[in-house]
Motif scaffolding. Structure first.
Motif, PDB file in Angstrom:
ATOM      1  N   ALA A 325       6.857 -18.407   0.223  1.00 28.44           N
ATOM      2  CA  ALA A 325       7.922 -18.883   1.364  1.00 28.44           C
ATOM      3  C   ALA A 325       8.783 -17.718   1.935  1.00 28.44           C
ATOM      4  O   ALA A 325       9.055 -16.752   1.043  1.00 28.44           O
ATOM      5  CB  ALA A 325       9.011 -19.934   0.831  1.00 28.44           C
ATOM      6  N   LYS A 326       9.089 -17.569   2.991  1.00 25.45           N
ATOM      7  CA  LYS A 326      10.006 -16.690   3.561  1.00 25.45           C
ATOM      8  C   LYS A 326      11.383 -16.675   2.777  1.00 25.45           C
ATOM      9  O   LYS A 326      11.728 -17.388   2.486  1.00 25.45           O
ATOM     10  CB  LYS A 326      10.115 -16.756   5.027  1.00 25.45           C
ATOM     11  N   ASP A 327      11.750 -15.415   2.647  1.00 25.49           N
ATOM     12  CA  ASP A 327      12.897 -15.180   1.850  1.00 25.49           C
ATOM     13  C   ASP A 327      13.221 -15.433   0.426  1.00 25.49           C
ATOM     14  O   ASP A 327      14.128 -15.439  -0.163  1.00 25.49           O
ATOM     15  CB  ASP A 327      14.201 -15.649   2.567  1.00 25.49           C
ATOM     16  N   SER A 328      11.932 -15.784   0.040  1.00 28.27           N
ATOM     17  CA  SER A 328      11.722 -15.917  -1.623  1.00 28.27           C
ATOM     18  C   SER A 328      12.026 -14.739  -2.273  1.00 28.27           C
ATOM     19  O   SER A 328      11.293 -13.671  -1.787  1.00 28.27           O
ATOM     20  CB  SER A 328      10.512 -16.803  -1.893  1.00 28.27           C
ATOM     21  N   VAL A 350      10.530 -11.682   0.370  1.00 31.27           N
ATOM     22  CA  VAL A 350       9.356 -11.824   1.060  1.00 31.27           C
ATOM     23  C   VAL A 350       9.914 -12.092   2.456  1.00 31.27           C
ATOM     24  O   VAL A 350      10.775 -12.844   2.946  1.00 31.27           O
ATOM     25  CB  VAL A 350       8.613 -13.171   0.457  1.00 31.27           C
ATOM     26  N   GLY A 351       9.418 -10.995   3.381  1.00 28.71           N
ATOM     27  CA  GLY A 351       9.583 -11.129   5.050  1.00 28.71           C
ATOM     28  C   GLY A 351       9.139 -12.211   5.722  1.00 28.71           C
ATOM     29  O   GLY A 351       9.603 -12.341   6.928  1.00 28.71           O
ATOM     30  N   ASP A 352       8.308 -12.868   5.266  1.00 29.48           N
ATOM     31  CA  ASP A 352       7.713 -13.971   6.081  1.00 29.48           C
ATOM     32  C   ASP A 352       6.888 -14.968   5.367  1.00 29.48           C
ATOM     33  O   ASP A 352       6.461 -14.570   3.976  1.00 29.48           O
ATOM     34  CB  ASP A 352       6.819 -13.326   7.290  1.00 29.48           C
ATOM     35  N   THR A 353       6.799 -16.029   5.826  1.00 29.93           N
ATOM     36  CA  THR A 353       6.084 -17.226   5.012  1.00 29.93           C
ATOM     37  C   THR A 353       4.398 -16.913   5.020  1.00 29.93           C
ATOM     38  O   THR A 353       3.982 -16.538   5.992  1.00 29.93           O
ATOM     39  CB  THR A 353       6.200 -18.627   5.612  1.00 29.93           C
ATOM     40  N   PRO A 382      22.161   4.347   4.421  1.00 26.32           N
ATOM     41  CA  PRO A 382      22.531   2.782   4.540  1.00 26.32           C
ATOM     42  C   PRO A 382      20.966   2.251   4.404  1.00 26.32           C
ATOM     43  O   PRO A 382      20.015   2.581   5.179  1.00 26.32           O
ATOM     44  CB  PRO A 382      23.206   2.696   5.664  1.00 26.32           C
ATOM     45  N   VAL A 383      20.981   1.099   3.989  1.00 30.92           N
ATOM     46  CA  VAL A 383      19.870   0.094   4.215  1.00 30.92           C
ATOM     47  C   VAL A 383      20.281  -1.127   4.874  1.00 30.92           C
ATOM     48  O   VAL A 383      21.166  -1.638   4.546  1.00 30.92           O
ATOM     49  CB  VAL A 383      19.444  -0.295   2.770  1.00 30.92           C
ATOM     50  N   LYS A 384      19.260  -1.485   5.963  1.00 28.19           N
ATOM     51  CA  LYS A 384      19.798  -2.677   6.707  1.00 28.19           C
ATOM     52  C   LYS A 384      18.891  -3.961   6.218  1.00 28.19           C
ATOM     53  O   LYS A 384      17.884  -3.812   5.621  1.00 28.19           O
ATOM     54  CB  LYS A 384      19.153  -2.256   8.303  1.00 28.19           C
ATOM     55  N   LYS A 385      19.529  -5.155   6.170  1.00 28.32           N
ATOM     56  CA  LYS A 385      19.022  -6.225   5.889  1.00 28.32           C
ATOM     57  C   LYS A 385      17.740  -6.523   6.721  1.00 28.32           C
ATOM     58  O   LYS A 385      17.608  -6.202   7.800  1.00 28.32           O
ATOM     59  CB  LYS A 385      19.943  -7.550   6.099  1.00 28.32           C
ATOM     60  N   GLY A 386      16.363  -6.740   6.011  1.00 28.89           N
ATOM     61  CA  GLY A 386      15.263  -7.122   6.496  1.00 28.89           C
ATOM     62  C   GLY A 386      14.627  -5.660   6.758  1.00 28.89           C
ATOM     63  O   GLY A 386      13.446  -5.656   7.137  1.00 28.89           O
ATOM     64  N   GLN A 387      14.973  -4.635   6.436  1.00 27.05           N
ATOM     65  CA  GLN A 387      14.327  -3.312   6.282  1.00 27.05           C
ATOM     66  C   GLN A 387      13.084  -3.207   5.518  1.00 27.05           C
ATOM     67  O   GLN A 387      13.292  -3.954   4.373  1.00 27.05           O
ATOM     68  CB  GLN A 387      15.066  -2.218   5.807  1.00 27.05           C
ATOM     69  N   GLU A 388      11.861  -2.970   5.905  1.00 30.10           N
ATOM     70  CA  GLU A 388      10.566  -2.978   5.109  1.00 30.10           C
ATOM     71  C   GLU A 388      10.961  -2.039   3.748  1.00 30.10           C
ATOM     72  O   GLU A 388      11.257  -0.951   3.769  1.00 30.10           O
ATOM     73  CB  GLU A 388       9.642  -2.728   5.840  1.00 30.10           C
ATOM     74  N   ALA A 408      17.047  -7.610   1.162  1.00 24.54           N
ATOM     75  CA  ALA A 408      17.724  -9.258   1.182  1.00 24.54           C
ATOM     76  C   ALA A 408      18.942  -9.059   1.908  1.00 24.54           C
ATOM     77  O   ALA A 408      19.877 -10.026   2.376  1.00 24.54           O
ATOM     78  CB  ALA A 408      17.500  -9.826  -0.047  1.00 24.54           C
ATOM     79  N   GLU A 409      19.798  -7.962   1.966  1.00 21.92           N
ATOM     80  CA  GLU A 409      21.084  -7.643   2.405  1.00 21.92           C
ATOM     81  C   GLU A 409      21.251  -6.015   2.763  1.00 21.92           C
ATOM     82  O   GLU A 409      20.373  -5.358   2.316  1.00 21.92           O
ATOM     83  CB  GLU A 409      21.999  -8.142   0.984  1.00 21.92           C
ATOM     84  N   ASP A 410      22.355  -5.841   3.545  1.00 21.16           N
ATOM     85  CA  ASP A 410      22.737  -4.440   3.750  1.00 21.16           C
ATOM     86  C   ASP A 410      23.432  -3.805   2.468  1.00 21.16           C
ATOM     87  O   ASP A 410      23.798  -4.494   1.560  1.00 21.16           O
ATOM     88  CB  ASP A 410      23.878  -4.600   4.850  1.00 21.16           C
ATOM     89  N   VAL A 411      23.061  -2.546   2.230  1.00 18.56           N
ATOM     90  CA  VAL A 411      23.825  -1.520   1.425  1.00 18.56           C
ATOM     91  C   VAL A 411      24.225  -0.539   2.436  1.00 18.56           C
ATOM     92  O   VAL A 411      23.605   0.293   2.676  1.00 18.56           O
ATOM     93  CB  VAL A 411      22.688  -1.213   0.355  1.00 18.56           C
ATOM     94  N   LYS A 412      25.589  -0.560   2.030  1.00 21.83           N
ATOM     95  CA  LYS A 412      26.408   0.793   2.696  1.00 21.83           C
ATOM     96  C   LYS A 412      26.191   1.929   2.134  1.00 21.83           C
ATOM     97  O   LYS A 412      26.117   2.157   0.664  1.00 21.83           O
ATOM     98  CB  LYS A 412      27.684   0.352   3.161  1.00 21.83           C
ATOM     99  N   LYS A 413      26.355   3.120   2.862  1.00 24.49           N
ATOM    100  CA  LYS A 413      26.424   4.450   2.208  1.00 24.49           C
ATOM    101  C   LYS A 413      27.875   4.539   1.481  1.00 24.49           C
ATOM    102  O   LYS A 413      28.935   4.264   1.905  1.00 24.49           O
ATOM    103  CB  LYS A 413      26.133   5.474   3.151  1.00 24.49           C
TER     104      LYS A 413
END
Length: 439
Positions: A325-328, A350-353, A382-388, A408-413
């Motif tokens: 499942a997506k987002d699992s 996981v990025g997609d189903t 920084p890491v963006k949510k959804g970044q591969e 799964a989430e952002d990580v700021k510098k």
């Protein structure tokens, strides 16, 4: 002191940690064993439209005459131009002398007659009109030969390695009725494998799904003034039957795609049907009747009898299953380390189903999942949510599908002050563990 200095240097090194992990199920995965369907054809294939998975094949790579199934490429190029705005449904197409006299199926258009692009496509997709196919080819590329070059270019682009076009209709030189029109300067004749036909059918549906609004029509008048409507050659369409004999071939969920027949090709059919959200695409080439001394209707019916065998096999034995499942979360790669971030790591999902069409009795233990971090320990905030961040490969037998793993989430510098004190803390923590190890 020299020993302590060496320890400090060693403690300052950053160790790269690989997070590539493979999940190996308790039992080995096995591909399903396709039964002998006793198909009376030269070649055949059955695929799932959502995934492209092959569910059955028999001699699927032999290049054979496809007859009017070649018109799927004419439809594809036309729909591509319509959907991109390069062509309008209302544009008027003039029928040339060649188009009006090409022969074979159709015979609906008079020389110099004008019809809209949309009406020409109705004639092509419902009645398999050769005259409409040629008229459209000439309209899009000035002449059929130039259009055929576009067909071959598109076939290569779509990965149809066993396909060669020499006409917009699928007619061979021998099929063309007017002797003056047989002098096709292109080498050879049109050939296509069953696998290539399924590829073309799949791309036609996926890239231009509105084509089904044409192919599913059982009958339609080309002009309001016509006495009789055009009859779709696809007897498997519900509501199509015009005789008691044809009624037996109606197939629930059938809505396309293209029939074809010539002396060289025999009776061919690329069919598609959808049930319970699953769409299958089948191809049969040179289908043969099992009747002794069959009449014309029985010979023509063979392609629909063999298609039913394929589709029934697919719908009765397979189902679409969500494997991941997506987002699992990913058990084997729950997080990835982050340098210079407010957090030291980021959760992975996981990025997609991932869905596969599998045998109805397939076991979860037969499905392999391999997750891999592809950042090589170099992920920096920084890491963006959804970044591969990596990939997951799902395998069942010979079927493989790969999906992205993402943050799964952002990580700021982190700021310089925080990073300094974090570095100090990390150093003394490592030093403490090292000193403890001495005693």
């Amino acid at each position: 002191m020299k020993r302590l200095s060496g320890l400090k240097k060693g403690l300052s090194l950053v160790l790269a940690v690989s997070l590539a992990v493979a999940y190996v199920p308790s039992s080995s995965s096995k591909a399903w064993a396709a039964p002998e369907l006793q198909l009376n054809v030269k070649s055949a294939i059955l695929i799932d439209a959502a995934t492209g998975q092959v569910l059955y094949e028999n001699n699927a790579d032999e290049a054979l005459p496809p007859a009017s199934m070649a018109k799927m490429m004419t439809e594809y190029i036309l729909m591509e131009r319509i959907d991109s705005g390069k062509l309008s449904w209302d544009s008027m197409v003039t029928t040339s002398h060649y188009a009006a006299n090409v022969g074979g199926s159709g015979g609906m258009l008079a020389e110099n007659e004008q019809l809209s692009v949309k009406d020409m496509l109705y004639a092509l997709s419902i009645y398999s009109s050769n005259d409409a196919a040629v008229a459209l080819a000439e309209y899009m590329a000035s002449n059929e030969q130039s259009f055929v070059a576009l067909m071959n270019e598109k076939a290569k682009e779509l990965g149809m390695s066993k396909t060669h076009f020499t006409s917009a209709t699928g007619l061979t030189r021998e099929d063309i009725e007017d002797p003056e029109l047989k002098n096709n300067p292109l080498e050879g004749d049109t050939l296509m494998s069953a696998r290539d036909a399924s590829t073309l059918g799949l791309r036609l549906i996926k890239d231009h799904p509105s084509i089904l609004e044409f192919t599913k029509i059982p009958s339609k008048k080309l002009r309001e003034s016509d006495q009789f409507p055009m009859q779709n050659w696809n007897w498997m369409l519900e509501g199509k039957a015009t005789t008691d004999f044809q009624k037996q071939f109606a197939y629930p969920g059938m809505d396309g795609l293209k029939t074809g027949s010539t002396d060289a090709a025999g009776y061919c059919f690329t069919g598609t049907a959808v049930r319970n959200g699953t769409r299958l695409i089948s191809v049969v080439m040179n289908a043969q009747s099992t009747k002794k001394n069959p009449n014309k209707s029985e010979r023509e019916a063979a392609r629909f009898i063999e298609t039913r065998k394929l589709l029934d096999y697919g719908f009765n034995n397979f189902e679409t299953k969500t494997v991941v499942a997506k987002d699992s979360a990913v058990d084997t790669v729950p997080t990835v380390k982050v340098k210079k971030g407010l957090k030291n790591s980021v959760p992975v999902v996981v990025g997609d189903t991932v869905s596969l069409i599998l045998p109805k009795d397939a076991k979860d233990s037969d499905i392999k999942k391999t997750a891999k971090d592809t950042t090589d320990g170099k992920l920096t905030a920084p890491v963006k949510k959804g970044q591969e961040l990596g990939t997951m490969t799902v395998t069942y037998g010979k079927v493989t599908k790969t999906v992205k793993l993402v943050a799964a989430e952002d990580v700021k510098k982190a700021g310089a002050f925080r990073l300094f004190w974090r570095g100090v803390g990390d150093f003394f923590s490592r030093l403490g563990h090292t000193v403890k190890g001495w005693f």
